[in-house]
Enzyme design. Structure first.
Site, PDB file in Angstrom:
ATOM      1  N   TYR A 178       0.814  -1.220   0.000  1.00  0.00           N
ATOM      2  CA  TYR A 178       0.000   0.000   0.000  1.00  0.00           C
ATOM      3  C   TYR A 178       0.849   1.273   0.000  1.00  0.00           C
ATOM      4  CZ  TYR A 178      -3.263   3.612   1.450  1.00  0.00           C
ATOM      5  OH  TYR A 178      -3.990   4.775   1.508  1.00  0.00           O
ATOM      6  N   LYS A 182       1.227   4.225  -3.056  1.00  0.00           N
ATOM      7  CA  LYS A 182       0.819   5.628  -2.952  1.00  0.00           C
ATOM      8  C   LYS A 182       2.007   6.568  -3.208  1.00  0.00           C
ATOM      9  CE  LYS A 182      -3.579   5.115  -2.142  1.00  0.00           C
ATOM     10  NZ  LYS A 182      -4.595   5.587  -3.109  1.00  0.00           N
TER      11      LYS A 182
END
Length: 255
Positions: A178, A182
């Protein structure tokens, strides 16, 4: 498309049937924009659009899975045929890769033991999906007098914040999925902004903060409406607004 004396602003928000995306759609509709609710599930998308219409907004559901280019192209065609242009694109759809867990408990993301297939799946949605949607919608955005693109990132994407040994992110387990996805998204935001600035298309990344959503099993302390505020602000920037930036509600964030 029939000609109108005034330009009706149209916004597409991906992953907008719930959470931050839905809150952003609600706020844009409240400002008078026509809002397109991008959702993988047609029923959930229509339910969200119907709720916005019941509240007085102009909203429509658009079936769109960012990992399925066919649905993205079909959505772009639908927008073109119905509206002829797009003014705002909010790339909100994203996955954590750990299901409904809190970031501090994402044991499956620890780099030394992570499942590569999970990493690929997260990047497929959070990075490659954004490229797919953005490129499909760019011809429609170019028809807008003030096009805006907002990519929904995270404070966790900041290399400055996450590398600080005394910072708030030291309490979180390291993430190979994750968080790097990002970080890649904020980098991608800058590259799109550099390419499109000559066309007047402002492209920025937004960090909503720790919002109460399904993604963190509702452990966040901000409401979706609070998290969506920065998305909406960047989606409605004036001509002199920033591009290639990374912002939270408090202001600019370090890369």
């Amino acid at each position: 498309m029939s000609e109108h004396t005034t330009h009706q602003k149209v916004a597409l928000v991906t992953g907008a049937n719930k959470g931050i995306g839905r809150a952003a759609a609600e706020q844009l509709a409240a400002q008078g924009m026509t809002v397109l609710i991008g959702a993988r599930d047609p029923r959930r998308g229509e339910e969200a659009a119907a709720a916005l219409r019941a509240a007085g907004g102009d909203a429509y559901a658009v079936t769109l899975d960012v990992t399925d280019p066919a649905t993205v192209q079909a959505a772009a065609k639908q927008v073109e045929e119905r509206f002829g242009h797009l003014d705002v694109l909010i790339n909100n759809a994203g996955i954590s890769g750990s299901g409904q867990v809190s970031p501090e408990d994402a044991h499956d993301q620890v780099p030394s033991s992570v499942d590569l297939d999970m990493v690929r799946a997260v990047f497929e949605t959070n990075v490659f999906g954004v490229i797919t949607v953005t490129n499909a919608m760019l011809p429609l955005l170019r028809r807008s007098p003030a096009p805006r693109i907002v990519n929904v990132s995270s404070h966790a994407s900041s290399l400055t914040l996450t590398s600080d040994p005394d910072g708030p992110f030291t309490a979180l387990l390291p993430s190979a999925a994750y968080t790097p996805s990002k970080t890649a998204l904020t980098a991608l935001t800058v590259q799109y902004a550099n390419e499109l600035r000559q066309d007047g298309i402002l492209v920025n990344a937004a960090a909503p903060g720790f919002v109460d959503t399904d993604a963190n099993n509702h452990t966040g302390h901000l409401t979706p409406a609070q998290g969506a505020a920065i998305l909406v602000r960047l989606a409605t920037l004036g001509a002199d607004g920033p591009t290639a930036g990374f912002f939270s509600e408090e202001g600019a964030l370090p890369w």
